[in-house]
Scaffold this motif. Structure first.
Motif, PDB file in Angstrom:
ATOM      1  N   UNK A 243       0.822  -1.210   0.000  1.00 55.76           N
ATOM      2  CA  UNK A 243       0.000   0.000   0.000  1.00 55.76           C
ATOM      3  C   UNK A 243       0.853   1.256   0.000  1.00 55.76           C
ATOM      4  N   UNK A 244       1.897   1.274   0.836  1.00 53.27           N
ATOM      5  CA  UNK A 244       2.778   2.440   0.890  1.00 53.27           C
ATOM      6  C   UNK A 244       3.466   2.650  -0.453  1.00 53.27           C
ATOM      7  N   UNK A 245       3.969   1.562  -1.060  1.00 56.31           N
ATOM      8  CA  UNK A 245       4.646   1.675  -2.353  1.00 56.31           C
ATOM      9  C   UNK A 245       3.687   2.140  -3.439  1.00 56.31           C
ATOM     10  N   UNK A 246       2.469   1.599  -3.430  1.00 55.23           N
ATOM     11  CA  UNK A 246       1.482   1.953  -4.445  1.00 55.23           C
ATOM     12  C   UNK A 246       1.086   3.421  -4.342  1.00 55.23           C
ATOM     13  N   UNK A 247       0.797   3.880  -3.120  1.00 54.02           N
ATOM     14  CA  UNK A 247       0.392   5.274  -2.933  1.00 54.02           C
ATOM     15  C   UNK A 247       1.558   6.216  -3.203  1.00 54.02           C
ATOM     16  N   UNK A 248       2.759   5.829  -2.821  1.00 54.60           N
ATOM     17  CA  UNK A 248       3.934   6.677  -3.071  1.00 54.60           C
ATOM     18  C   UNK A 248       4.194   6.844  -4.566  1.00 54.60           C
ATOM     19  N   UNK A 249       3.901   5.810  -5.324  1.00 56.30           N
ATOM     20  CA  UNK A 249       4.159   5.864  -6.765  1.00 56.30           C
ATOM     21  C   UNK A 249       3.110   6.709  -7.486  1.00 56.30           C
ATOM     22  N   UNK A 250       1.831   6.497  -7.179  1.00 57.61           N
ATOM     23  CA  UNK A 250       0.764   7.221  -7.879  1.00 57.61           C
ATOM     24  C   UNK A 250       0.409   8.544  -7.206  1.00 57.61           C
ATOM     25  N   UNK A 251       0.772   8.704  -5.925  1.00 56.69           N
ATOM     26  CA  UNK A 251       0.624   9.943  -5.163  1.00 56.69           C
ATOM     27  C   UNK A 251      -0.821  10.376  -4.943  1.00 56.69           C
ATOM     28  N   UNK A 252      -1.592  10.555  -5.983  1.00 51.10           N
ATOM     29  CA  UNK A 252      -2.961  11.050  -5.825  1.00 51.10           C
ATOM     30  C   UNK A 252      -3.852  10.336  -6.838  1.00 51.10           C
TER      31      UNK A 252
END
Length: 335
Positions: free
Chosen positions: A71-80
């Motif tokens: 989840x952290x990696x996914x959100x960090x990559x797509x940001x918003x």
């Protein structure tokens, strides 16, 4: 985002990060290291062990940590981005980590309580393959504890109010668990008291140890013989339990001492990990052996309760000094 106040869940405010971008990168690296450590411990453990609640809980913890990492990696990559009508931003990285920290912070006592009850009731049972019903019971118990803790955390008014806040500019508070502090202190205190009581026995026994090779395995043989049987003399049993436990977990014991002496405050999402749980697991197994020593049956399968420590040495006699007869039960001790 304001700091969460949670007076009833034994958590304390630890630190604040004012930059969400930096916080997400740090959290990603920390969780990557933690997940790698969890997988390493699960990989090097012995697999031919009896099924237990702690074993299933360690697997569930590793899966939850891996899910948080993804989840952290996914959100960090797509940001918003938006998913199923819900908008996810950098804010949710801190939010998810806070929820996990709050859950981990109150899990130490329940997990230890259920595990010690499990071992106390099953440690003396004859070894047999776990039935489907027993496996299902452990799985349901693990799921029930996770759900119960999650509902407990969400019922805290301050936490539930913070979950509705959608703000990009926030401070990200981390928390430490008071439960882990007292649990670690209690374990070290018990070990210290046991060392004081059995010091002379330990010195005499360690001086008599010899390392030999038996069937291509490095083993320890003790020429020291006690005057009392281990099922009668609990001091002798305590000595053996200490040698077996410290023979595996001495580095971790020193690590816990350093953490306590330095007063290091470790966030709850880091402190609850698979190595820590297996350390507690060995301690609880030793405790169960201590209280149920009169009910232990001297069969080979009885020593397969721990993935890391071999407890056979604690119960099998070892007063035969003839290494050529090592194939006889109790002559050679594998630790």
């Amino acid at each position: 985002m304001a700091a969460l106040s949670c007076a009833n869940c034994s958590l304390q405010y630890y630190n604040q990060l004012n930059q969400p971008l930096e916080a997400s990168c740090i959290l990603l690296l920390i969780m990557l290291g933690k997940v790698s450590l969890n997988l390493f411990m699960l990989g090097v453990r012995r697999w031919d062990v009896k099924q237990s609640f702690m074993g299933y809980f360690c697997i569930s913890l590793a899966l939850l940590d891996f899910t948080l990492l993804v989840n952290i990696a996914f959100i960090s990559y797509f940001e918003d981005f938006a998913l199923w009508g819900v908008r996810f931003t950098k804010y949710h990285i801190c939010l998810f980590t806070q929820i996990i920290s709050l859950m981990y912070g109150v899990l130490h006592y329940p997990v230890c309580l259920v595990s010690v009850l499990d071992y106390y009731m099953t440690i003396a049972q004859p070894p047999k393959p776990a039935s489907i019903g027993q496996r299902l019971l452990y799985i349901l118990a693990v799921i029930f504890i996770w759900i119960l803790v999650l509902f407990y955390i969400l019922k805290v008014p301050a936490v539930s109010a913070e979950l509705e806040i959608q703000n990009h500019f926030f401070t990200c508070p981390f928390y430490i668990s008071v439960q882990s502090y007292w649990l670690s202190l209690a374990i070290l205190f018990v070990i210290g008291v046991a060392l004081v009581i059995c010091w002379s026995e330990i010195i005499t026994m360690v001086r008599s140890v010899r390392i030999i090779s038996f069937t291509n395995v490095t083993v320890l043989i003790f020429s020291y013989a006690s005057d009392c049987d281990c099922t009668v003399c609990k001091k002798q049993l305590l000595t053996r339990l200490l040698i077996c436990f410290l023979g595996t977990w001495t580095p971790f014991v020193f690590l816990q001492m350093i953490i306590l002496l330095l007063g290091a405050q470790i966030p709850a999402y880091m402190e609850m990990n698979v190595p820590w749980l297996y350390f507690i697991n060995s301690f609880l197994i030793a405790t169960a052996y201590w209280f149920r020593c009169h009910d232990i049956q001297l069969t080979e399968g009885m020593w397969s309760a721990d993935p890391f420590v071999s407890w056979k040495f604690c119960f099998i006699p070892f007063n035969n000094q003839n290494t050529e007869q090592a194939e006889k039960p109790g002559t050679v001790i594998i630790c």
